[in-house]
Each structure stands twice: as structure tokens, then as C-alpha cells.
Design a protein around this motif. Structure first.
Motif, PDB file in Angstrom:
ATOM      1  N   VAL A 168      29.945  36.812  39.340  1.00 42.03           N
ATOM      2  CA  VAL A 168      28.787  37.440  38.704  1.00 42.03           C
ATOM      3  C   VAL A 168      28.944  37.264  37.197  1.00 42.03           C
ATOM      4  O   VAL A 168      29.989  37.600  36.635  1.00 42.03           O
ATOM      5  CB  VAL A 168      28.707  38.936  39.059  1.00 42.03           C
ATOM      6  N   GLU A 169      27.930  36.737  36.546  1.00 35.40           N
ATOM      7  CA  GLU A 169      27.967  36.558  35.101  1.00 35.40           C
ATOM      8  C   GLU A 169      27.241  37.709  34.427  1.00 35.40           C
ATOM      9  O   GLU A 169      26.097  38.009  34.757  1.00 35.40           O
ATOM     10  CB  GLU A 169      27.336  35.227  34.703  1.00 35.40           C
ATOM     11  N   VAL A 170      27.924  38.367  33.500  1.00 36.68           N
ATOM     12  CA  VAL A 170      27.391  39.543  32.814  1.00 36.68           C
ATOM     13  C   VAL A 170      27.418  39.272  31.315  1.00 36.68           C
ATOM     14  O   VAL A 170      28.462  38.900  30.762  1.00 36.68           O
ATOM     15  CB  VAL A 170      28.222  40.801  33.136  1.00 36.68           C
ATOM     16  N   SER A 171      26.284  39.472  30.647  1.00 32.37           N
ATOM     17  CA  SER A 171      26.185  39.232  29.204  1.00 32.37           C
ATOM     18  C   SER A 171      25.681  40.484  28.509  1.00 32.37           C
ATOM     19  O   SER A 171      24.752  41.145  28.990  1.00 32.37           O
ATOM     20  CB  SER A 171      25.230  38.073  28.907  1.00 32.37           C
ATOM     21  N   SER A 172      26.303  40.818  27.375  1.00 31.24           N
ATOM     22  CA  SER A 172      25.861  41.955  26.564  1.00 31.24           C
ATOM     23  C   SER A 172      26.435  41.809  25.167  1.00 31.24           C
ATOM     24  O   SER A 172      27.563  41.341  25.001  1.00 31.24           O
ATOM     25  CB  SER A 172      26.316  43.285  27.178  1.00 31.24           C
ATOM     26  N   GLY A 173      25.662  42.199  24.167  1.00 36.37           N
ATOM     27  CA  GLY A 173      26.151  42.193  22.795  1.00 36.37           C
ATOM     28  C   GLY A 173      26.692  40.866  22.333  1.00 36.37           C
ATOM     29  O   GLY A 173      27.661  40.815  21.572  1.00 36.37           O
ATOM     30  N   GLY A 174      26.122  39.759  22.798  1.00 36.11           N
ATOM     31  CA  GLY A 174      26.587  38.441  22.396  1.00 36.11           C
ATOM     32  C   GLY A 174      27.821  37.962  23.117  1.00 36.11           C
ATOM     33  O   GLY A 174      28.353  36.894  22.809  1.00 36.11           O
ATOM     34  N   ASP A 175      28.308  38.735  24.069  1.00 38.40           N
ATOM     35  CA  ASP A 175      29.518  38.390  24.810  1.00 38.40           C
ATOM     36  C   ASP A 175      29.149  38.121  26.260  1.00 38.40           C
ATOM     37  O   ASP A 175      28.353  38.858  26.846  1.00 38.40           O
ATOM     38  CB  ASP A 175      30.523  39.528  24.711  1.00 38.40           C
ATOM     39  N   THR A 176      29.704  37.088  26.854  1.00 39.07           N
ATOM     40  CA  THR A 176      29.450  36.755  28.259  1.00 39.07           C
ATOM     41  C   THR A 176      30.782  36.690  28.997  1.00 39.07           C
ATOM     42  O   THR A 176      31.747  36.092  28.512  1.00 39.07           O
ATOM     43  CB  THR A 176      28.731  35.406  28.394  1.00 39.07           C
ATOM     44  N   LEU A 177      30.842  37.320  30.152  1.00 34.14           N
ATOM     45  CA  LEU A 177      32.047  37.265  30.967  1.00 34.14           C
ATOM     46  C   LEU A 177      31.655  37.069  32.417  1.00 34.14           C
ATOM     47  O   LEU A 177      30.506  37.244  32.806  1.00 34.14           O
ATOM     48  CB  LEU A 177      32.897  38.516  30.774  1.00 34.14           C
ATOM     49  N   GLN A 178      32.644  36.686  33.204  1.00 35.33           N
ATOM     50  CA  GLN A 178      32.445  36.464  34.625  1.00 35.33           C
ATOM     51  C   GLN A 178      33.384  37.364  35.410  1.00 35.33           C
ATOM     52  O   GLN A 178      34.555  37.499  35.070  1.00 35.33           O
ATOM     53  CB  GLN A 178      32.692  34.997  34.983  1.00 35.33           C
ATOM     54  N   VAL A 179      32.849  37.977  36.457  1.00 31.34           N
ATOM     55  CA  VAL A 179      33.643  38.899  37.261  1.00 31.34           C
ATOM     56  C   VAL A 179      33.493  38.515  38.722  1.00 31.34           C
ATOM     57  O   VAL A 179      32.408  38.100  39.164  1.00 31.34           O
ATOM     58  CB  VAL A 179      33.201  40.364  37.016  1.00 31.34           C
ATOM     59  N   LEU A 180      34.570  38.606  39.486  1.00 35.25           N
ATOM     60  CA  LEU A 180      34.534  38.310  40.916  1.00 35.25           C
ATOM     61  C   LEU A 180      34.272  39.579  41.700  1.00 35.25           C
ATOM     62  O   LEU A 180      34.907  40.614  41.458  1.00 35.25           O
ATOM     63  CB  LEU A 180      35.868  37.707  41.371  1.00 35.25           C
ATOM     64  N   SER A 181      33.357  39.521  42.651  1.00 36.87           N
ATOM     65  CA  SER A 181      33.098  40.669  43.506  1.00 36.87           C
ATOM     66  C   SER A 181      34.276  40.898  44.441  1.00 36.87           C
ATOM     67  O   SER A 181      34.971  39.966  44.836  1.00 36.87           O
ATOM     68  CB  SER A 181      31.818  40.460  44.310  1.00 36.87           C
ATOM     69  N   GLY A 182      34.494  42.152  44.776  1.00 35.83           N
ATOM     70  CA  GLY A 182      35.579  42.525  45.669  1.00 35.83           C
ATOM     71  C   GLY A 182      35.076  42.882  47.050  1.00 35.83           C
ATOM     72  O   GLY A 182      34.065  42.344  47.523  1.00 35.83           O
ATOM     73  N   GLU A 183      35.758  43.810  47.701  1.00 39.66           N
ATOM     74  CA  GLU A 183      35.405  44.197  49.062  1.00 39.66           C
ATOM     75  C   GLU A 183      33.974  44.711  49.116  1.00 39.66           C
ATOM     76  O   GLU A 183      33.546  45.506  48.289  1.00 39.66           O
ATOM     77  CB  GLU A 183      36.374  45.279  49.553  1.00 39.66           C
ATOM     78  N   GLY A 184      33.229  44.250  50.105  1.00 37.10           N
ATOM     79  CA  GLY A 184      31.842  44.674  50.259  1.00 37.10           C
ATOM     80  C   GLY A 184      30.913  44.081  49.219  1.00 37.10           C
ATOM     81  O   GLY A 184      29.760  44.497  49.111  1.00 37.10           O
ATOM     82  N   GLY A 185      31.407  43.123  48.446  1.00 38.74           N
ATOM     83  CA  GLY A 185      30.576  42.515  47.415  1.00 38.74           C
ATOM     84  C   GLY A 185      30.453  43.332  46.146  1.00 38.74           C
ATOM     85  O   GLY A 185      29.696  42.969  45.249  1.00 38.74           O
ATOM     86  N   ARG A 186      31.217  44.408  46.025  1.00 38.37           N
ATOM     87  CA  ARG A 186      31.081  45.286  44.858  1.00 38.37           C
ATOM     88  C   ARG A 186      31.888  44.746  43.676  1.00 38.37           C
ATOM     89  O   ARG A 186      32.959  44.185  43.843  1.00 38.37           O
ATOM     90  CB  ARG A 186      31.520  46.712  45.201  1.00 38.37           C
ATOM     91  N   TRP A 187      31.357  44.956  42.482  1.00 37.18           N
ATOM     92  CA  TRP A 187      32.008  44.512  41.257  1.00 37.18           C
ATOM     93  C   TRP A 187      31.775  45.563  40.178  1.00 37.18           C
ATOM     94  O   TRP A 187      30.840  46.361  40.245  1.00 37.18           O
ATOM     95  CB  TRP A 187      31.448  43.165  40.789  1.00 37.18           C
ATOM     96  N   SER A 188      32.620  45.573  39.166  1.00 39.94           N
ATOM     97  CA  SER A 188      32.416  46.436  38.002  1.00 39.94           C
ATOM     98  C   SER A 188      33.215  45.878  36.837  1.00 39.94           C
ATOM     99  O   SER A 188      34.247  45.223  37.025  1.00 39.94           O
ATOM    100  CB  SER A 188      32.825  47.887  38.296  1.00 39.94           C
TER     101      SER A 188
END
Length: 251
Positions: A168-188
């Protein structure tokens, strides 16, 4: 700037910077076998179904335990977990918003959950599980960004994808990061600085975060921007705000 891939579910370790928002300790209690040195597992609310004028909550708890959802006025809804720890609690759909505290009862012992179950506008709004020190979990249909939790110093974005180990690609305040979903597809993931009215982009969709509200009571439920805003008190009375984007944009 794009940052490296992060882990999927941000739990207490990620939320350690959220001042005053650590999970409440569970109460020690006997387990099913009567072991007085053990712990009784608090119940977990995993899903909800809407049927006619009822809501049916499903989850897991200690096998054979009594599971109770209780509000501050003393009203309670209860069911027994089966031999595998599964339970279903059915209640009449509330007219307005209702905040409930899950607990497990085994004999004279009880284990209070650190979670709060919130039903917004009788299920016409989101149905969520709030946890101080952890990401809010949406039980209702929600966009990829399910919630933004905030306190005086930090923002935590969370949501759900269609499966495990999805990027999942998340962008805010000029910063972009990528996070992998975990169990059940949940991410934070913790966000950088986002001012009220700032944009948080998750995948192809942009969300405008309205910011925290004005503190006006123990529980506040209100419309804010393209979603719902909830003000509530975590452990030790620390104020926390949760914004819940609409599943589809309005207007």
C-alpha cells in the motif's frame, strides 16, 4: 521522497510515541481450567452483520466463557463462547451512537478488554473497534484508508486491503512510503506532519484530513469533511481523535 517498505501492522511499538495512549492493562483472572496464575483472554470483536433490525457481532474469546458488551449506563448484551471460543452477540439496532466495553466473565473472574466498540448512528455510520495505543479497526465496509488516529503529537493511518502481503502506498506532507499489509489485509503506519485540511493519499484516492475537533465531552461523534470524527478518552483520560473516511466520496 519515497521511503522503504515498512512492516504491515503497527501495534504498540509503533504507537509508543503517542503520549498517554498506551493500552490499558488486562486484569489477571483464572483460566477455564481454574489456573489462578493464568490470564483470562479478553474477547475480540472480529466482524458484524446487519440483519433486519439487529446487529450480530462475532468474535473469539476463552472457550466456554461468557462474553459481555456493556455501556456506561449498565445496559449489557451477552453470549457464551463455544468450545472453540467462537461467539455471536445479537442486539437490537440502536437508534443513535452507542459505545460498548467488551469483557470476558469466567465464574467470579473478569477480563476487561482494552478495546471499545462504537456503533455510529445505529450502523448508518461506521462500526469500529477503538483501542488506545493502536489503530482503529473498521468492521463496516471502508475505503483502503479506514481511519486516521491522532493525539497531541502523532498521526496513525490504518486500513485494509484485499489480502495479506500487499503493498500500500501512502503519501502525506510531501513524503511517500510503502507498507505491507499483514494478517487479514490490515495495515497501519505513522504519518509525518499533516495539518488540518491536508491531503493523505492512499493508492489512487486522496483524503482530506479535517484535523481534531474541539473537546466538548467524553464522547463526540460528528460529521467532519468526507467522513466521521470521533473524540474519545483513552487510558488515563488521554484525549484521542479518530477520523473515519466515507466508503465512497460524497458529492
Amino acid at each position: 521522497m519515497k521511503r522503504a517498505i515498512c512492516t504491515g501492522i503497527a501495534t504498540v511499538a509503533l504507537m509508543g510515541t503517542m503520549a498517554g495512549c498506551m493500552p490499558e492493562p488486562e486484569r489477571p483472572a483464572r483460566d477455564v481450567a481454574g489456573n489462578t496464575t493464568g490470564w483470562t483472554q479478553p474477547p475480540q470483536i472480529l466482524s458484524v452483520q446487519q440483519a433486519d433490525a439487529s446487529l450480530i457481532f462475532s468474535g473469539s474469546a476463552e472457550p466456554g466463557a461468557r462474553v459481555v458488551l456493556r455501556n456506561d449506563e449498565g445496559a449489557a448484551y451477552a453470549a457464551a463462547a463455544d468450545a472453540e471460543g467462537r461467539f455471536e452477540i445479537r442486539m437490537a439496532t440502536p437508534r443513535g451512537s452507542l459505545l460498548l466495553r467488551p469483557e470476558t466473565q469466567i465464574g467470579q473472574d473478569a477480563a476487561l478488554s482494552p478495546d471499545r466498540l462504537l456503533i455510529i448512528e445505529g450502523g448508518r455510520g461506521p462500526i469500529i473497534v477503538l483501542r488506545a495505543g493502536g489503530p482503529t479497526r473498521r468492521l463496516d465496509p471502508a475505503p483502503t484508508l479506514g481511519a486516521i488516529d491522532s493525539d497531541a503529537g502523532s498521526l496513525l493511518a490504518s486500513g485494509r486491503t484485499g489480502g495479506n502481503a500487499q503493498t500500500v502506498e501512502v503519501s502525506s506532507g510531501g513524503d511517500t512510503l510503502q507498507v505491507l499489509s499483514g494478517e487479514g489485509g490490515r495495515w497501519s503506519v505513522l504519518l509525518g506532519a499533516v495539518t488540518p485540511g491536508g491531503t493523505v493519499r492512499v493508492g489512487e484516492r486522496a483524503f482530506v484530513w479535517p484535523g481534531p475537533g474541539a473537546d466538548a465531552g467524553p464522547l463526540q461523534v460528528e460529521r467532519a469533511g468526507q467522513g466521521w470524527r470521533v473524540g474519545w478518552s483513552g487510558a488515563g483520560g488521554a484525549r484521542q481523535w479518530t477520523w473515519l473516511p466515507d466508503a465512497t466520496p460524497v458529492g
